[in-house]
Design a protein around this motif. Structure first.
Motif, PDB file in Angstrom:
ATOM      1  N   ALA A  35       3.556   0.164  -1.696  1.00 35.98           N
ATOM      2  CA  ALA A  35       2.857  -0.635  -2.708  1.00 35.98           C
ATOM      3  C   ALA A  35       2.454   0.175  -3.926  1.00 35.98           C
ATOM      4  N   PHE A  36       2.235   1.497  -3.751  1.00 34.02           N
ATOM      5  CA  PHE A  36       1.807   2.338  -4.868  1.00 34.02           C
ATOM      6  C   PHE A  36       2.902   3.295  -5.332  1.00 34.02           C
ATOM      7  N   ARG A  61       7.080  -3.645  -1.060  1.00 33.56           N
ATOM      8  CA  ARG A  61       6.663  -3.346  -2.429  1.00 33.56           C
ATOM      9  C   ARG A  61       5.729  -4.450  -2.926  1.00 33.56           C
ATOM     10  N   SER A  62       4.841  -4.079  -3.835  1.00 33.05           N
ATOM     11  CA  SER A  62       3.902  -5.020  -4.427  1.00 33.05           C
ATOM     12  C   SER A  62       3.945  -4.885  -5.937  1.00 33.05           C
ATOM     13  N   LEU A  63       3.785  -6.017  -6.631  1.00 40.32           N
ATOM     14  CA  LEU A  63       3.668  -5.999  -8.094  1.00 40.32           C
ATOM     15  C   LEU A  63       2.215  -6.128  -8.526  1.00 40.32           C
ATOM     16  N   ALA A 102       4.464 -13.706  -0.832  1.00 44.27           N
ATOM     17  CA  ALA A 102       3.221 -13.925  -1.574  1.00 44.27           C
ATOM     18  C   ALA A 102       2.352 -12.683  -1.436  1.00 44.27           C
ATOM     19  N   GLY A 103       2.776 -11.620  -2.080  1.00 40.62           N
ATOM     20  CA  GLY A 103       2.093 -10.333  -1.986  1.00 40.62           C
ATOM     21  C   GLY A 103       2.537  -9.575  -0.747  1.00 40.62           C
ATOM     22  N   ALA A 104       2.258  -8.266  -0.728  1.00 42.18           N
ATOM     23  CA  ALA A 104       2.608  -7.466   0.436  1.00 42.18           C
ATOM     24  C   ALA A 104       1.830  -7.900   1.668  1.00 42.18           C
ATOM     25  N   ALA A 105       0.638  -8.471   1.477  1.00 40.42           N
ATOM     26  CA  ALA A 105      -0.164  -8.896   2.620  1.00 40.42           C
ATOM     27  C   ALA A 105       0.567  -9.951   3.442  1.00 40.42           C
TER      28      ALA A 105
END
Length: 514
Positions: free
Chosen positions: A334-335, A359-361, A237-240
């Motif tokens: 993430a970027f 990784r993050s979308l 549920a997200g990179a966090a």
């Protein structure tokens, strides 16, 4: 002072793979509702103590191996003896006897407290394991009649203390704009997102909300996109969430975070009870990493690439030098999809020991409210993290978004967006160069830049009155009140911002930035 400890006894054939041992141990703990982080040692027969499969699993768990002579284990009563084992090594079960002896149970000479076998013998193809619980006195060595003595103190974080007071690690850019009508340069999410086609895919998934989420197709899509097997992928549920899982599930006694960077990794580690070391990069070095600055004893290292907020892109070869057996190397990418060609990416690598890539979308696709990201790591690490996740951690709409963002047309659109970011960033940098009192960290590689100027906090407040939100820098360890982070926007928005910046600087001393 006492502390409850779990000791895992392991019996194994020669040549057993470390992944098999680790998978067996993690599975045994998970089935019993036990936490991996409570394991303080693996215990085994002394003639197997140097077996790479056992030492490798212990290194990934961050614990020592306790070797016991056969005559010591033979004195430990076990509930599930095997005739074959008894004939070969004089004990009915190496796994159960070693677990009990290591935890201070019957036959464990000199141990403090009593042991209880929580998990009886479990088998895989080439190994067995069992889990015992005991209570040891912290700082009191336990004799093992031939085993290497250890203390609970050795399992604790390093004694070097780093004060948790200081920057607010939970402050994020959204706090700069929430509920306000401001042009947003504080949050690094790409504007104009999500695109219509992605909104439609997410909306179409709402018809399946009555069913439990099935992450299989999205996991396979992520794996295919990076050329990896599906067992190396974990959807989060997200990179966090990934940072929280790493802090809770990966055993680490000496975690280190490289700063300045996204503050959530350190916040998650501290919340999980870790004492966190910091390697703080310096502006006079361009915030570039020297791998030698990371302590040798660090067994978990976290770094961003490209790094938020500095926009520095570290060479992949430099980051590889941080990897070593027994260390988990977490690289937050993430970027990275905002970097043309994703140069310096490590996401598809399987030859770097202990590598975990996040990784993050969220950023490229504007999905901060949907919460979707993923972890790329070796299968044993993925298994550790998955054990710490709740059931169905990613919603069906988020899974639909992940699958859609891995499709060829999405990858083309992301690549085009990265090229546009590079052009728009060059325009922003050229405009900022006109202000002699301001210095920007260059070369910048992310969809944001970091700028230094005196009285930046006052300039930020003036910008707010002129309709623009910038990200304050003093909540990042290693930075201070003289720093601002600015998101890259389109040329028209940047031109309006530069005019506002000129107004905000009027009346302030126009001295060159240091």
């Amino acid at each position: 002072m006492t502390r409850v400890a779990l000791v895992v006894g392991v019996g194994a054939r020669r040549g057993v793979p470390a992944g098999e041992v680790l998978g067996l141990v993690v599975g045994a703990l998970g089935a019993a509702g036990l936490r991996v982080r409570d394991v303080v040692a693996l215990a085994t027969l002394d003639v197997r103590a140097e077996e790479p499969g056992i030492t490798g699993a212990a290194a990934r768990l961050g614990v020592p191996v306790l070797p016991y002579p056969a005559e010591v284990l033979a004195r430990v009563p076990v509930p599930n003896p095997s005739r074959a084992a008894g004939a070969a090594v004089a004990t009915g079960s190496v796994a159960e006897a070693a677990a009990l002896a290591g935890a201070g149970g019957p036959g464990g000479a000199g141990a403090v407290g009593a042991a209880e076998l929580l998990v009886t013998k479990r088998k895989s193809t080439s190994a067995t394991c069992a889990v015992a619980r005991g209570v040891r006195s912290i700082g009191t060595p336990a004799s093992t009649n031939g085993a290497e003595p250890f203390t609970m103190a050795a399992m604790l974080p390093p004694t070097k203390h780093i004060d948790s007071a200081g920057p607010d690690l939970r402050h994020h850019g959204d706090a700069e704009v929430r509920g306000l009508d401001l042009t947003d340069l504080a949050v690094n999410v790409r504007t104009g997102t999500p695109p219509d086609w992605l909104r439609e895919r997410i909306a179409a998934s709402l018809g399946s909300l009555a069913a439990y989420p099935d992450g299989g197709p999205a996991r396979a899509a992520v794996a295919e996109r990076h050329g990896l097997p599906a067992e190396r992928v974990l959807l989060t549920a997200g990179a966090a969430e990934a940072f929280v899982l790493l802090a809770r599930a990966v055993p680490a006694r000496r975690p280190v975070v490289v700063h300045p960077q996204f503050t959530e990794p350190e916040a998650a580690l501290r919340a999980a009870g870790h004492e966190v070391g910091r390697v703080v990069l310096r502006p006079e070095d361009g915030f570039r990493l020297d791998p030698e600055a990371v302590p040798q004893e660090a067994d978990l290292v976290v770094i961003g690439n490209p790094t938020n907020p500095t926009s520095v892109l570290h060479p992949a070869g430099v980051l590889e030098r941080l990897a070593r057996p027994g260390r988990t190397l977490v690289v937050d990418e993430a970027f990275m999809d905002a970097v043309p060609g994703e140069r310096e990416a490590l996401c598809g690598r399987t030859d770097v020991p202990g590598l975990v890539v996040l990784r993050s979308l969220t950023k490229t696709w504007g999905l901060a409210g949907l919460r979707i990201g993923y972890v790329l790591a070796d299968p044993s690490t993925v298994a550790l993290l998955q054990e710490a996740q709740p059931l169905w951690p990613v919603s069906s709409p988020a899974l639909a978004a992940a699958e859609a963002c891995m499709e060829p047309r999405a990858l083309v659109e992301a690549a085009d967006a990265a090229d546009r970011v590079a052009v728009d960033r060059a325009h922003l940098l050229a405009g900022l160069a006109e202000f002699g009192e301001l210095r920007v960290v260059e070369p910048a590689a992310g969809p944001f830049v970091l700028a230094r100027l005196e009285r930046a906090d006052e300039v930020r407040e003036r910008l707010r009155s002129l309709g623009f939100a910038a990200r304050r820098g003093d909540t990042f360890p290693g930075l201070g009140r003289e720093w601002l982070r600015l998101a890259v926007r389109d040329r028209a928005t940047t031109n309006r911002f530069l005019q506002a910046l000129d107004l905000a600087l009027q009346g302030l001393p126009r001295r060159p930035a240091g």
